[in-house]
Design a protein around this motif. Structure first.
Motif, PDB file in Angstrom:
ATOM      1  N   ALA A 355      18.256 -24.232  -2.862  1.00  0.00           N
ATOM      2  CA  ALA A 355      18.401 -25.463  -2.073  1.00  0.00           C
ATOM      3  C   ALA A 355      17.262 -25.678  -1.081  1.00  0.00           C
ATOM      4  O   ALA A 355      17.318 -26.605  -0.263  1.00  0.00           O
ATOM      5  CB  ALA A 355      19.737 -25.435  -1.328  1.00  0.00           C
ATOM      6  N   LEU A 356      16.229 -24.834  -1.133  1.00  0.00           N
ATOM      7  CA  LEU A 356      15.117 -24.971  -0.186  1.00  0.00           C
ATOM      8  C   LEU A 356      14.336 -26.257  -0.469  1.00  0.00           C
ATOM      9  O   LEU A 356      13.781 -26.428  -1.552  1.00  0.00           O
ATOM     10  CB  LEU A 356      14.193 -23.759  -0.321  1.00  0.00           C
ATOM     11  CG  LEU A 356      12.908 -23.780   0.514  1.00  0.00           C
ATOM     12  CD1 LEU A 356      13.225 -23.769   2.006  1.00  0.00           C
ATOM     13  CD2 LEU A 356      12.005 -22.598   0.159  1.00  0.00           C
ATOM     14  N   PRO A 357      14.243 -27.183   0.505  1.00  0.00           N
ATOM     15  CA  PRO A 357      13.476 -28.428   0.293  1.00  0.00           C
ATOM     16  C   PRO A 357      11.979 -28.148   0.154  1.00  0.00           C
ATOM     17  O   PRO A 357      11.430 -27.300   0.872  1.00  0.00           O
ATOM     18  CB  PRO A 357      13.764 -29.235   1.570  1.00  0.00           C
ATOM     19  CG  PRO A 357      15.033 -28.668   2.117  1.00  0.00           C
ATOM     20  CD  PRO A 357      14.985 -27.204   1.770  1.00  0.00           C
ATOM     21  N   ASN A 358      11.339 -28.873  -0.763  1.00  0.00           N
ATOM     22  CA  ASN A 358       9.893 -28.728  -0.923  1.00  0.00           C
ATOM     23  C   ASN A 358       9.145 -29.094   0.358  1.00  0.00           C
ATOM     24  O   ASN A 358       8.061 -28.570   0.631  1.00  0.00           O
ATOM     25  CB  ASN A 358       9.391 -29.618  -2.070  1.00  0.00           C
ATOM     26  CG  ASN A 358       9.771 -29.066  -3.422  1.00  0.00           C
ATOM     27  OD1 ASN A 358      10.031 -27.875  -3.557  1.00  0.00           O
ATOM     28  ND2 ASN A 358       9.821 -29.928  -4.424  1.00  0.00           N
ATOM     29  N   ALA A 359       9.747 -29.985   1.133  1.00  0.00           N
ATOM     30  CA  ALA A 359       9.111 -30.426   2.382  1.00  0.00           C
ATOM     31  C   ALA A 359       8.931 -29.263   3.356  1.00  0.00           C
ATOM     32  O   ALA A 359       7.996 -29.255   4.165  1.00  0.00           O
ATOM     33  CB  ALA A 359       9.929 -31.528   3.039  1.00  0.00           C
ATOM     34  N   ILE A 360       9.829 -28.254   3.279  1.00  0.00           N
ATOM     35  CA  ILE A 360       9.717 -27.090   4.167  1.00  0.00           C
ATOM     36  C   ILE A 360       8.476 -26.277   3.807  1.00  0.00           C
ATOM     37  O   ILE A 360       7.718 -25.845   4.673  1.00  0.00           O
ATOM     38  CB  ILE A 360      10.977 -26.194   4.060  1.00  0.00           C
ATOM     39  CG1 ILE A 360      12.229 -27.004   4.330  1.00  0.00           C
ATOM     40  CG2 ILE A 360      10.856 -25.004   5.002  1.00  0.00           C
ATOM     41  CD1 ILE A 360      12.256 -27.633   5.692  1.00  0.00           C
ATOM     42  N   LEU A 361       8.286 -26.080   2.498  1.00  0.00           N
ATOM     43  CA  LEU A 361       7.103 -25.330   2.073  1.00  0.00           C
ATOM     44  C   LEU A 361       5.824 -26.081   2.440  1.00  0.00           C
ATOM     45  O   LEU A 361       4.820 -25.469   2.811  1.00  0.00           O
ATOM     46  CB  LEU A 361       7.163 -25.069   0.568  1.00  0.00           C
ATOM     47  CG  LEU A 361       8.321 -24.181   0.101  1.00  0.00           C
ATOM     48  CD1 LEU A 361       8.283 -24.008  -1.411  1.00  0.00           C
ATOM     49  CD2 LEU A 361       8.277 -22.820   0.788  1.00  0.00           C
ATOM     50  N   ALA A 362       5.866 -27.408   2.350  1.00  0.00           N
ATOM     51  CA  ALA A 362       4.716 -28.214   2.774  1.00  0.00           C
ATOM     52  C   ALA A 362       4.460 -28.032   4.262  1.00  0.00           C
ATOM     53  O   ALA A 362       3.308 -27.927   4.702  1.00  0.00           O
ATOM     54  CB  ALA A 362       4.972 -29.689   2.460  1.00  0.00           C
ATOM     55  N   ALA A 363       5.530 -27.952   5.040  1.00  0.00           N
ATOM     56  CA  ALA A 363       5.394 -27.731   6.493  1.00  0.00           C
ATOM     57  C   ALA A 363       4.781 -26.362   6.775  1.00  0.00           C
ATOM     58  O   ALA A 363       3.921 -26.219   7.660  1.00  0.00           O
ATOM     59  CB  ALA A 363       6.757 -27.860   7.161  1.00  0.00           C
TER      60      ALA A 363
END
Length: 580
Positions: A355-363
């Motif tokens: 459930a980890l959002p891709n936006a978190i990895l981008a951050a």
């Protein structure tokens, strides 16, 4: 005289440091290893995304390479694994090739690790570690800052929730982002901005905390609780569980020529990145254990053997090494514990990251690479070294707008051209005698203390003499003779800065000497160092000058010119001493 260690100990430094390992170090290494391992989980997955690979390949790249470096590396604190720069180079290089799909792309990325690793091992065995010296700091700074900007903007699509095509050119990334503004997903943007805020907040509270992991855990919990995937927020999805299997990478032979320039660039950039951060830590610790050629071999073996277990290109990373150092690592054993964390993650908890959002990895990526953008150094160069500032700007611009590989390669080329330009017109100082002393100094710098002697031109040439500056030498010598306040009867060359004379310059010197002889101008050489004296003898130039006109010091030559006082036997022996 230091005893050279056995070849097995040189190739596997663990055989040297492990027997000396102290039990008191274990706690520090365990703490550092666990911290870096936890940090590597989100970082590894994020960097795999930069490379255009599924996130799990970032974990694969964080496993075997670390274990191999424990055995072969000479740095006690270098943190191995995937890094942003190399990931971007992988994406830039493979993105330019026409590949059929994700499977071929993954295969090429893994083979690239094998290819660059083999090159690094060969360079290490050939003792080519000196090549990294050609990467000057302005080139590295310009390249790194531009690459960081590109990496950051390449993550906009994940931060905005849009379908922006990838590119390694800044203006195309910016243009394509504007083209897809209507696709922006508001909730994804909110998640990404909040994540950046959380990471920066926890870094500010305590720099030793795994801020990225905290943001990842909080975002996973929020994603599950708020059902973000159902609301259009893109998540990582299923990550394969289990350790990577053994498989020898292969590619069609006709692809090797396409991969060669990428592999060479990666091999050198990865080495530069690892050696620079390892040296910085070594200077802080006041140790001297780093061996550049062995580091090339260690990095190469880490990539080669890592590729057999589905790792894409890796090297020593800035942020992980800094954390490893700050948390008290005492030996490479910390990397073993870091790899253990990755192994446990792959075996048991990959489901947690669904459930980890891709936006978190981008951050995570954006915050990580922001530290690579150096503003202070260009400002310093602007005020102190305009030529190197221009070199930095050229490298920055080429990397940003033309391409990653082109940026570093052309940056190195321009830095070498700058070096050639400087040596083609080196500094020349006209010397005068300091009143009442045996010292001779630059007349321009010591206008009141130094004085010229009528009829004598003394000058110092601050460079080697070679084909690139022999015409400049001749031109400036004749100009100085012509502009001298009184007719020149004697020329004294202070040759202490001349460490080499090539065959072309020898020919030019012979012409100059014959011309001066016709004009009844005596030419004396003072202070020539050993290698230069050897060239004077071996080339036969000593016969044209005359061995009685070679002096060990400027004072001896001056006394000869003024008083016709010849050197003592000892002075003559020193001035004419040659090898063999």
């Amino acid at each position: 005289m230091a005893v050279r260690p056995p070849i097995l100990h040189r190739l596997f430094p663990i055989l040297t440091w492990l027997p000396q390992y102290k039990r008191a170090w274990l706690g520090a290494d365990l703490n550092a290893g666990l911290t870096v391992g936890i940090m590597l989980i989100p970082q590894g997955m994020a960097y795999a995304m930069i490379a255009g690979l599924p996130p799990v390949y970032g974990l694969y790249a964080s496993l075997v390479p670390q274990l191999i470096y424990v055995l072969t590396g000479t740095s006690r604190k270098l943190g191995m694994g995937p890094v942003a720069m190399d990931s971007l180079l992988v994406a830039a290089g493979l993105g330019a090739l026409k590949l059929s799909g994700i499977s071929e792309y993954i295969g090429m990325a893994i083979f690239l690790a094998l290819f660059m690793g083999v090159l690094q091992v060969v360079l290490g065995l050939l003792k080519m570690g000196f090549l990294v010296r050609f990467l000057s700091k302005p080139v590295i700074s310009g390249f790194t800052s531009a690459a960081a900007v590109i990496i950051g903007f390449s993550q906009l699509k994940h931060l905005l929730g849009t379908n922006v095509p990838g590119s390694n050119r800044f203006h195309l990334l910016l243009y394509q982002s504007f083209q897809h503004l209507d696709e922006i997903h508001g909730l994804t943007v909110l998640v990404g901005i909040l994540s950046i805020g959380i990471i920066l907040l926890f870094k500010r509270i305590n720099s030793k905390w795994p801020a990225s992991l905290i943001a990842v855990v909080l975002s996973i919990l929020a994603s599950i609780w708020l059902k973000l995937e159902e609301k259009g927020v893109r998540v990582v999805g299923e990550i394969p569980q289990g350790l990577p299997g053994f498989e020898i990478p292969t590619v069609p032979l006709d692809r090797l020529q396409d991969l060669l320039p990428i592999a060479i660039t990666l091999a050198l950039i990865a080495f530069m990145e690892a050696i620079s951060v390892a040296k910085a830590i070594e200077e802080q610790d006041k140790t001297d254990e780093l061996r550049p050629n062995q580091e090339l071999i260690a990095l190469g073996l880490s990539n080669v053997l890592g590729s057999f277990f589905q790792s894409y290109p890796t090297t020593g990373g800035f942020s992980r090494t800094a954390v490893n150092h700050q948390t008290g690592a005492r030996s490479p054993l910390a990397l073993f514990f870091s790899a253990l964390v990755i192994g446990i993650t792959l075996l048991f908890i990959t489901d947690w990251f669904y459930a980890l959002p891709n936006a978190i990895l981008a951050a995570v990526i954006m915050v990580a690479v922001s530290g690579l953008i150096d503003v202070c150094y260009p400002v310093e160069l602007y005020h102190k070294r305009k030529d190197e500032f221009i070199l930095l700007l050229i490298t920055f611009g080429i990397t940003l707008f033309i391409g990653i590989k082109e940026g570093i390669l052309l940056g190195v080329l321009f830095s070498l051209l700058l070096l050639v330009y400087r040596t083609s017109q080196p500094h020349i100082a006209v010397l005068g005698r300091i009143k009442g002393s045996p010292y001779f100094r630059n007349l321009d710098r010591f206008e009141e203390e130094a004085e010229a002697t009528p009829g004598i031109l003394m000058f110092r040439f601050d460079s080697e003499l070679y084909f690139g500056n022999k015409d400049y030498f001749k031109q400036e010598l004749y100009r100085l003779i012509q502009e001298n306040p009184s007719p020149v009867k004697t020329v004294i060359l202070n040759a202490k800065s001349v460490n080499y004379i090539d065959s072309t310059a020898v020919y030019t010197l012979r012409q100059i000497l014959n011309d001066l002889h016709e004009k009844e101008i005596t030419f004396l050489v003072a202070g020539a160092i050993g290698p230069t004296r050897d060239i004077l003898f071996n080339s036969g130039l000593i016969k044209t000058i005359g061995d009685e006109r070679i002096f060990s010091s400027t004072l001896d030559a001056y006394e000869y010119a003024v008083n016709q006082k010849g050197p003592s036997p000892l002075q003559k022996k020193i001035s004419l001493q040659k090898k063999g």
